[in-house]
Design a protein around this motif. Structure first.
Motif, PDB file in Angstrom:
ATOM      1  N   ASN A  75      -7.081   8.771 -17.123  1.00 45.96           N
ATOM      2  CA  ASN A  75      -6.877  10.180 -16.752  1.00 45.96           C
ATOM      3  C   ASN A  75      -7.942  10.666 -15.783  1.00 45.96           C
ATOM      4  O   ASN A  75      -7.651  11.447 -14.875  1.00 45.96           O
ATOM      5  CB  ASN A  75      -6.870  11.045 -18.009  1.00 45.96           C
ATOM      6  N   ILE A  76      -9.188  10.220 -15.968  1.00 40.79           N
ATOM      7  CA  ILE A  76     -10.259  10.613 -15.046  1.00 40.79           C
ATOM      8  C   ILE A  76      -9.965  10.102 -13.637  1.00 40.79           C
ATOM      9  O   ILE A  76     -10.184  10.804 -12.647  1.00 40.79           O
ATOM     10  CB  ILE A  76     -11.613  10.083 -15.549  1.00 40.79           C
ATOM     11  N   LEU A  77      -9.448   8.888 -13.533  1.00 37.39           N
ATOM     12  CA  LEU A  77      -9.168   8.304 -12.226  1.00 37.39           C
ATOM     13  C   LEU A  77      -8.063   9.037 -11.477  1.00 37.39           C
ATOM     14  O   LEU A  77      -8.136   9.193 -10.255  1.00 37.39           O
ATOM     15  CB  LEU A  77      -8.797   6.828 -12.378  1.00 37.39           C
ATOM     16  N   MET A 103      -1.678   2.143 -18.985  1.00 29.95           N
ATOM     17  CA  MET A 103      -2.017   0.859 -18.367  1.00 29.95           C
ATOM     18  C   MET A 103      -3.521   0.592 -18.417  1.00 29.95           C
ATOM     19  O   MET A 103      -3.960  -0.515 -18.745  1.00 29.95           O
ATOM     20  CB  MET A 103      -1.510   0.822 -16.922  1.00 29.95           C
ATOM     21  N   VAL A 104      -4.323   1.604 -18.083  1.00 25.88           N
ATOM     22  CA  VAL A 104      -5.773   1.438 -18.133  1.00 25.88           C
ATOM     23  C   VAL A 104      -6.227   1.231 -19.577  1.00 25.88           C
ATOM     24  O   VAL A 104      -7.154   0.457 -19.844  1.00 25.88           O
ATOM     25  CB  VAL A 104      -6.487   2.655 -17.509  1.00 25.88           C
ATOM     26  N   GLY A 105      -5.557   1.898 -20.515  1.00 21.60           N
ATOM     27  CA  GLY A 105      -5.879   1.717 -21.928  1.00 21.60           C
ATOM     28  C   GLY A 105      -5.657   0.287 -22.386  1.00 21.60           C
ATOM     29  O   GLY A 105      -6.507  -0.298 -23.066  1.00 21.60           O
ATOM     30  N   PHE A 106      -4.524  -0.307 -22.002  1.00 21.88           N
ATOM     31  CA  PHE A 106      -4.245  -1.698 -22.375  1.00 21.88           C
ATOM     32  C   PHE A 106      -5.205  -2.661 -21.679  1.00 21.88           C
ATOM     33  O   PHE A 106      -5.618  -3.665 -22.265  1.00 21.88           O
ATOM     34  CB  PHE A 106      -2.792  -2.054 -22.040  1.00 21.88           C
ATOM     35  N   THR A 107      -5.566  -2.351 -20.436  1.00 24.54           N
ATOM     36  CA  THR A 107      -6.520  -3.201 -19.718  1.00 24.54           C
ATOM     37  C   THR A 107      -7.883  -3.174 -20.412  1.00 24.54           C
ATOM     38  O   THR A 107      -8.537  -4.208 -20.580  1.00 24.54           O
ATOM     39  CB  THR A 107      -6.667  -2.745 -18.261  1.00 24.54           C
ATOM     40  N   THR A 108      -8.313  -1.984 -20.824  1.00 22.05           N
ATOM     41  CA  THR A 108      -9.578  -1.851 -21.542  1.00 22.05           C
ATOM     42  C   THR A 108      -9.535  -2.591 -22.871  1.00 22.05           C
ATOM     43  O   THR A 108     -10.486  -3.290 -23.249  1.00 22.05           O
ATOM     44  CB  THR A 108      -9.894  -0.368 -21.787  1.00 22.05           C
ATOM     45  N   LEU A 109      -8.429  -2.451 -23.588  1.00 20.05           N
ATOM     46  CA  LEU A 109      -8.261  -3.158 -24.857  1.00 20.05           C
ATOM     47  C   LEU A 109      -8.335  -4.665 -24.641  1.00 20.05           C
ATOM     48  O   LEU A 109      -9.010  -5.379 -25.393  1.00 20.05           O
ATOM     49  CB  LEU A 109      -6.920  -2.770 -25.490  1.00 20.05           C
ATOM     50  N   ALA A 110      -7.664  -5.163 -23.606  1.00 21.52           N
ATOM     51  CA  ALA A 110      -7.673  -6.598 -23.330  1.00 21.52           C
ATOM     52  C   ALA A 110      -9.070  -7.088 -22.973  1.00 21.52           C
ATOM     53  O   ALA A 110      -9.485  -8.181 -23.386  1.00 21.52           O
ATOM     54  CB  ALA A 110      -6.699  -6.907 -22.186  1.00 21.52           C
ATOM     55  N   ILE A 145      -3.304 -10.320 -16.769  1.00 17.14           N
ATOM     56  CA  ILE A 145      -2.025  -9.697 -16.408  1.00 17.14           C
ATOM     57  C   ILE A 145      -2.155  -8.181 -16.341  1.00 17.14           C
ATOM     58  O   ILE A 145      -1.732  -7.547 -15.363  1.00 17.14           O
ATOM     59  CB  ILE A 145      -0.931 -10.105 -17.417  1.00 17.14           C
ATOM     60  N   SER A 146      -2.740  -7.582 -17.371  1.00 17.54           N
ATOM     61  CA  SER A 146      -2.868  -6.121 -17.397  1.00 17.54           C
ATOM     62  C   SER A 146      -3.800  -5.628 -16.290  1.00 17.54           C
ATOM     63  O   SER A 146      -3.540  -4.594 -15.657  1.00 17.54           O
ATOM     64  CB  SER A 146      -3.378  -5.656 -18.762  1.00 17.54           C
ATOM     65  N   PHE A 147      -4.868  -6.377 -16.025  1.00 20.69           N
ATOM     66  CA  PHE A 147      -5.798  -6.007 -14.960  1.00 20.69           C
ATOM     67  C   PHE A 147      -5.113  -6.073 -13.593  1.00 20.69           C
ATOM     68  O   PHE A 147      -5.282  -5.189 -12.748  1.00 20.69           O
ATOM     69  CB  PHE A 147      -7.012  -6.934 -14.993  1.00 20.69           C
ATOM     70  N   GLY A 148      -4.325  -7.122 -13.370  1.00 19.45           N
ATOM     71  CA  GLY A 148      -3.612  -7.250 -12.106  1.00 19.45           C
ATOM     72  C   GLY A 148      -2.595  -6.133 -11.894  1.00 19.45           C
ATOM     73  O   GLY A 148      -2.512  -5.551 -10.802  1.00 19.45           O
ATOM     74  N   ILE A 149      -1.816  -5.818 -12.933  1.00 16.94           N
ATOM     75  CA  ILE A 149      -0.809  -4.755 -12.824  1.00 16.94           C
ATOM     76  C   ILE A 149      -1.473  -3.409 -12.578  1.00 16.94           C
ATOM     77  O   ILE A 149      -1.036  -2.624 -11.718  1.00 16.94           O
ATOM     78  CB  ILE A 149       0.060  -4.711 -14.102  1.00 16.94           C
ATOM     79  N   THR A 150      -2.529  -3.110 -13.314  1.00 13.29           N
ATOM     80  CA  THR A 150      -3.233  -1.833 -13.164  1.00 13.29           C
ATOM     81  C   THR A 150      -3.864  -1.699 -11.788  1.00 13.29           C
ATOM     82  O   THR A 150      -3.793  -0.637 -11.160  1.00 13.29           O
ATOM     83  CB  THR A 150      -4.319  -1.690 -14.249  1.00 13.29           C
ATOM     84  N   LEU A 155      -3.747   0.800  -6.316  1.00 15.55           N
ATOM     85  CA  LEU A 155      -3.766   0.704  -4.859  1.00 15.55           C
ATOM     86  C   LEU A 155      -2.513   1.314  -4.233  1.00 15.55           C
ATOM     87  O   LEU A 155      -2.576   1.889  -3.140  1.00 15.55           O
ATOM     88  CB  LEU A 155      -3.893  -0.760  -4.433  1.00 15.55           C
ATOM     89  N   VAL A 156      -1.375   1.214  -4.925  1.00  9.02           N
ATOM     90  CA  VAL A 156      -0.108   1.700  -4.366  1.00  9.02           C
ATOM     91  C   VAL A 156       0.086   3.193  -4.603  1.00  9.02           C
ATOM     92  O   VAL A 156       0.450   3.948  -3.696  1.00  9.02           O
ATOM     93  CB  VAL A 156       1.080   0.902  -4.953  1.00  9.02           C
ATOM     94  N   PHE A 157      -0.180   3.647  -5.824  1.00 10.68           N
ATOM     95  CA  PHE A 157       0.168   5.017  -6.204  1.00 10.68           C
ATOM     96  C   PHE A 157      -1.027   5.975  -6.253  1.00 10.68           C
ATOM     97  O   PHE A 157      -0.836   7.190  -6.328  1.00 10.68           O
ATOM     98  CB  PHE A 157       0.876   5.018  -7.565  1.00 10.68           C
ATOM     99  N   ILE A 158      -2.252   5.451  -6.233  1.00 16.08           N
ATOM    100  CA  ILE A 158      -3.430   6.325  -6.206  1.00 16.08           C
ATOM    101  C   ILE A 158      -4.314   5.881  -5.046  1.00 16.08           C
ATOM    102  O   ILE A 158      -5.453   5.423  -5.249  1.00 16.08           O
ATOM    103  CB  ILE A 158      -4.193   6.285  -7.549  1.00 16.08           C
ATOM    104  N   PRO A 159      -3.815   5.994  -3.820  1.00 16.58           N
ATOM    105  CA  PRO A 159      -4.560   5.460  -2.668  1.00 16.58           C
ATOM    106  C   PRO A 159      -5.859   6.198  -2.385  1.00 16.58           C
ATOM    107  O   PRO A 159      -6.752   5.645  -1.735  1.00 16.58           O
ATOM    108  CB  PRO A 159      -3.566   5.630  -1.511  1.00 16.58           C
ATOM    109  N   GLU A 160      -5.993   7.444  -2.883  1.00 19.39           N
ATOM    110  CA  GLU A 160      -7.202   8.212  -2.587  1.00 19.39           C
ATOM    111  C   GLU A 160      -8.455   7.591  -3.195  1.00 19.39           C
ATOM    112  O   GLU A 160      -9.577   7.881  -2.745  1.00 19.39           O
ATOM    113  CB  GLU A 160      -7.063   9.660  -3.060  1.00 19.39           C
TER     114      GLU A 160
END
Length: 279
Positions: A75-77, A103-110, A145-150, A155-160
């Motif tokens: 959410n911060i990002l 997605m970031v939550g699952f990446t952090t968990l992983a 996998i989760s890191f790659g997807i996130t 890069l695609v949807f939060i380009p800023e």
């Protein structure tokens, strides 16, 4: 420590973020209490159902703590609906469970699962060690996998978030080092060099947090309503005197904390030996 530092050094961010993320932070505290209770009460009775119940409580609490930390970071990002006077104008309750935050939550968990798995390989032996080796491979696959997807979604949807990197090409060294650290963990695990793998796993966490800081700087909380309502290090900071006192405390406390953990890990170094008195 993080909450206390924000309260003293950046009270505007502390108040704004807690207003926006009240539910995940309350859940975070609740699961922290449950996890501590599980450690305390598990060995209080000999019944199998009693111990299993606290084992499940401990496991679920640990999973949720890692996941909730990741959702807050997600959410911060992507930012919050902040209006005038840094007031949160978004929805309450479960609005923090948006797709990107999940997605970031699952990446952090992983990432935490991988870190924990490597540490347990350092501390265990026998059948449990073999089982953990298998589980760690699954955890590393889950993280990659989760890191790659996130990363791709970011890069695609939060380009800023890449604006600072385009303005400062030297910043690209951080993501490159991060990817190298991530790639080195499975290699070291395959060679059974678990201590080095743990170090590189820790470095991965550090570099990813540095990456987030570089992405946002000087912004702390992005306003999705209007950039002028964003919380920055300038409009959120306490007085120079307060920041100076905090810096002094950190300079004194950080070495003491480091020495404490060094002593702790040296004292309990080596494999855990299971016997009749084991927990």
């Amino acid at each position: 420590i993080g909450g206390g530092a924000l309260f003293a050094g950046f009270p505007v961010m502390y108040a704004t973020m807690l207003s926006a993320m009240y539910i995940p932070f309350m859940l975070f505290l609740m699961f922290n209490v449950l996890r501590a209770a599980a450690i305390k009460f598990r060995s209080a009775e000999e019944m199998l159902w009693w111990r299993k119940s606290w084992d499940i409580t401990y496991s679920v609490s640990s999973i949720m703590i890692a996941f909730l930390l990741g959702t807050v970071l997600g959410n911060i990002l992507q930012g919050f609906a902040l209006g005038p006077n840094f007031s949160y104008q978004g929805e309450k309750f479960f609005s923090f469970l948006n797709p990107y935050a999940i997605m970031v939550g699952f990446t952090t968990l992983a990432l935490f699962m991988t870190q924990g798995g490597i540490y347990l390989l350092l501390k265990t032996e026998g059948r449990l060690h073999v089982r953990l080796t298998f589980l760690l491979k699954k955890g590393m696959i889950f993280f990659i996998i989760s890191f790659g997807i996130t990363t791709l979604y970011t890069l695609v949807f939060i380009p800023e978030v890449t604006a600072n990197f385009r303005a400062n090409p030297l910043y690209f060294a951080v993501p490159i080092i991060s990817f190298l650290a991530v790639a080195n963990v499975p290699r070291l695990v395959s060679k059974k060099r678990y201590m080095l793998a743990l170090i590189f796993s820790s470095l991965t966490m550090a570099f990813l947090l540095i990456l987030v800081a570089l992405q946002l700087y000087p912004t702390l909380l992005i306003s999705t309503i209007d950039p002028k309502y964003s919380v920055t290090i300038y409009n959120a900071a306490s007085s120079q005197k307060s920041l100076g006192i905090m810096l002094t405390i950190v300079l004194i406390g950080a070495p003491l904390l480091g020495a404490y953990f060094f002593f702790l890990y040296r004292t309990f170094n080596g494999k855990v030996q299971l016997d009749d008195t084991s927990y």
